[in-house]
Enzyme design. Structure first.
Site: not given
Ligand code: 3HC
Ligand code: NAI
Length: 706
Positions: A142, A119, A80
């Site tokens: 999450e 998500g 998400a």
């Molecule tokens: N939402 C918004 N922005 C995000 C994001 C997300 N889910 N994931 C990454 N970003 C952004 C980061 O803030 C960063 O932004 P910036 O360049 O402005 O600082 C950019 O994307 C790149 O991220 P990383 O520097 O972390 O890039 P990497 O290549 O090192 O890692 C990744 C990529 C493994 C995908 C890592 O970003 C990550 O772990 N992201 C989060 C994944 C996550 O937690 N997903 C679950 C979200 S909660 C959810 O889905 C709820 C659902 O159940 C309803």
């Protein structure tokens, strides 16, 4: 333009695709839905709307035999859009996108590369089939944001892989690889890395040709029938993860939701998950953990360092000193495949250091965390030497010798003579002046501090200490290297103790004072562990050794610590420190220590009083926050959130309170200031408020507003 979706038959491309987030094209009867929303294809409102439109268009097209969902760029959907949390929800929801997929009467295949997280994986779970390349990672992280999967993950995943595996994935938050996902039943096929789109199209065609059954995950009952009523699954999950979730309601919520997947009809299970998710997303703990997520990424952006600053090549590393830190530091580089030369003064010290590294790897193999081949490959990269001459070819040398300026300076003088031009020379000093050390080098531009935290192969934090003359390229290289060895790096300036230890010193001062005023070590430790820290200051001292910085020759035998050292109670390593330790290193309060504290307290004229838990907490934390304010004002840390990251990754500060500075903002800086003034009146100078704190309170702002 943020146009969401366009239909485009490959045979007759008509529209410019560059500014669309979700597109649809038809390739030989297969509809390909492509998400292209850099950087990580997060499910923003725009993407969700684009997906609904694309699937609706595919559904309406009678010529479409199957659908493939694929992503452009470096990754499948990574979750998400975290920036949308805490804001009013905007239609369509993720559930509506999933409903659009599940309403398809033709098979939908998710084609996964990079990371399918949160998500993103939940969306894939709503597809009929999932295929992935070998390097793909699939997970529900999450919990790391203080949440639980809120897009049906707690309901669909157990139906695919069983409740036990689902709980493990959800509670650990750790993604699994494609092979493991295939073995668990999470995906249907592992496809070659090259041209995933073509592979997925072929897979989709084979599904059509075989007329393979299109089971919707939500309709599957094989696992749920088997797991229903098996309480051991939940007991095991609670046992394995209970400690990690102290201070939050996440564990109970996850367990309740997964239990719902076994006991409730699918739609009711989804409704339960939605309710539990909504509670967590509104919780202060989740807000704090989202702050940490973005703070970690901010820390990587170094003020004053231009994007594209060139970096230096680091392919060989030297480490000087094979003691507590040197060995762990070396392991970081070995783990990343970099050859390391370890230098010591005597063969005995070198043998000891090498043996510890070997034992660490053997331990990992025994615990099943590493294969024997991997351990052997890492050890093969390690060599030892007794002369710094051996470091002549190294691109980077990290010094981890005794914490004495004279010793460090001698090492740097020699190092400067033997290191090749252009090598980066780093000190792991905890407190010493990096500029004074750099002054001895011919190229002070190539000198910096790389302050690892103990145990150096485990703790994620790296303080990158920028000296007055350190070149931007050297800082940029250090940041890049930190990523390569899996560390979270924070750039800090030169001062006594940098960010982490400088703040820690304030806490230690108060913890020691509290003993004399009326508290016992176990009282102080309990309050801080109840707050969420992994251990209190006295247990931490026992672990590190009370004799750090103490010597029998110079001991005045005055403080509780000095007397404990003189009595041979030097911490865990001697079986006794502030606590008594049994053979398994389990701590119990010591009657001898209690008697000693009462004695020193009386000797120094204290009238002991009952100290409340609230006072212990405030006395330990407020001076740290106050020091953090000074650190910010002096520019030693660039942002309050950098300080939060130092404490979370260097000292185990609970992420669900966001770090000390975020915690202070939430508490209210006015409250902190009033507390400091109160204690200043009774306890003096140590509590004198930092000018920045006073300024911020006067302006009604917080650290986060800076
Ligand atoms: N939402 C918004 N922005 C995000 C994001 C997300 N889910 N994931 C990454 N970003 C952004 C980061 O803030 C960063 O932004 P910036 O360049 O402005 O600082 C950019 O994307 C790149 O991220 P990383 O520097 O972390 O890039 P990497 O290549 O090192 O890692 C990744 C990529 C493994 C995908 C890592 O970003 C990550 O772990 N992201 C989060 C994944 C996550 O937690 N997903 C679950 C979200 S909660 C959810 O889905 C709820 C659902 O159940 C309803
Ligand atoms: P240690 O005493 O365990 O190890 C130091 C090692 O350096 C010894 O093995 C010694 O033989 C070796 N040594 C001394 N002079 C040398 C020389 N000229 N050439 C080669 N080797 C030499 O000390 P520790 O704890 O590993 O600390 C090392 C440095 O790391 C210190 O600067 C310390 O402040 C810093 N540090 C320590 C942390 C800790 O928790 N122990 C945490 C972070 C930093």
């Amino acid at each position: 333009m943020l146009y969401l979706c366009h239909e485009n038959r490959r045979e007759e491309p008509t529209m410019d695709r560059t500014d669309t987030e979700v597109s649809l094209d038809i390739d030989g009867g297969i509809a390909v839905v492509t998400v292209d929303s850099p950087p990580v294809n997060a499910l923003s409102q725009v993407v969700r709307a684009g997906l609904v439109n694309a699937f609706e268009a595919a559904r309406r097209d009678p010529a479409v035999e199957a659908v493939v969902l694929v992503c452009a760029g470096k990754t499948f959907i990574a979750g998400a859009d975290i920036t949308e949390f805490g804001k009013p929800p905007q239609a369509p929801s993720l559930a509506e996108v999933q409903a659009a997929i599940e309403a398809m009467d033709r098979p939908v295949t998710a084609a996964i590369h990079g990371t399918a997280l949160g998500g993103g994986l939940e969306l894939a779970l709503a597809c009929h089939f999932r295929v992935a390349v070998p390097s793909a990672k699939l997970g529900l992280p999450e919990v790391k944001l203080g949440l639980l999967p809120g897009g049906g993950g707690t309901q669909r995943l157990p139906r695919l892989v069983g409740a036990a595996r689902a709980l493990e994935m959800i509670l650990s938050g750790t993604p699994i690889g494609a092979a493991a996902a295939k073995a668990a039943g999470l995906i249907d096929a592992v496809l070659p890395d090259e041209d995933l789109r073509a592979g997925a199209l072929a897979f989709a065609r084979s599904i059509v040709a075989e007329d393979a059954p299109r089971n919707r995950t939500r309709d599957r009952t094989d696992w749920t029938d088997r797991d229903r009523g098996d309480e051991t699954i939940f007991a095991a999950a609670e046992k394995a993860h209970g400690r990690k979730f102290r201070g939050t309601s996440q564990l109970g919520h996850v367990v309740a939701a997964v239990r719902g997947s076994l006991e409730l009809p699918f739609e009711e299970g989804l409704a339960l998950e939605r309710k539990l998710f909504a509670e967590l997303v509104a919780s202060p703990q989740s807000a704090a953990m989202r702050h940490v997520f973005f703070a970690e990424r901010q820390a990587g952006k170094v003020p004053g360092l231009k994007a594209g600053t060139p970096t230096l090549s680091v392919e060989t590393v030297g480490v000087i000193g094979a003691g507590t830190m040197g060995g762990g530091i070396a392991m970081n580089f070995l783990n990343a495949g970099l050859p390391v030369t370890l230098v010591e003064t005597t063969q005995a010290a070198l043998d000891r250091g090498m043996a510890t590294i070997r034992a660490n790897y053997e331990g990992s193999v025994q615990r099943g965390r590493m294969s024997e081949t991997d351990a052997a490959a890492r050890l093969a990269l390690l060599s030892g030497a007794l002369d710094m001459e051996a470091l002549a070819g190294c691109d980077l040398v990290v010094e981890a010798v005794f914490e004495t300026m004279a010793v460090k300076q001698a090492v740097f003088s020699r190092l400067d003579a033997v290191a090749k031009p252009g090598a980066i020379l780093a000190t792991n000093t905890s407190y010493l002046d990096v500029d004074a050390i750099a002054a001895l080098a011919n190229w002070p531009e190539h000198v910096l501090g790389l302050h690892f935290f103990s145990p150096a192969n485990v703790m994620k934090l790296l303080e990158v200490v920028r000296g007055a003359k350190t070149a931007p390229a050297v800082i940029a290289t250090a940041m890049q290297l930190a990523k390569r060895i899996g560390k979270t790096a924070v750039v800090v300036g030169v001062c006594h103790g940098f960010v982490g230890n400088r703040m820690l010193a304030q806490r230690k001062l108060q913890a020691d004072a509290l003993l004399l005023e009326g508290a016992m070590p176990w009282d102080v430790d309990r309050v801080l562990t109840d707050f969420g820290l992994p251990m209190g200051p006295f247990a931490m001292s026992d672990l590190a050794g009370l004799d750090l910085g103490w010597s029998a020759e110079t001991s005045k035998g005055e403080t509780v610590r000095e007397i404990l050292c003189e009595r041979g109670r030097r911490g865990q390593k001697t079986g006794a420190g502030f606590y008594d330790y049994d053979a398994a290193r389990k701590a119990t309060p010591s009657a001898d220590v209690e008697a000693l504290i009462l004695e020193v307290s009386a000797r120094d004229g204290y009238v002991r009083r009952s100290v409340s838990d609230q006072e212990i907490l405030e006395r330990c934390l407020y001076p740290m926050i106050n020091e953090g304010a000074k650190i910010l004002d002096e520019g030693i840390a660039a942002r309050a959130s950098d300080i939060d990251i130092v404490w979370i990754h260097g000292y185990g500060w609970p992420a669900y309170t966001g770090g000390p500075m975020y915690y202070a903002d939430r508490l209210g800086l006015g409250t902190v200031l009033a507390g400091l003034r109160r204690y200043e009146a009774t306890h003096g100078e140590a509590f004198h408020p930092a000018p920045l704190l006073e300024r911020l309170v006067a302006e009604g702002r917080g650290f986060g507003d800076l």
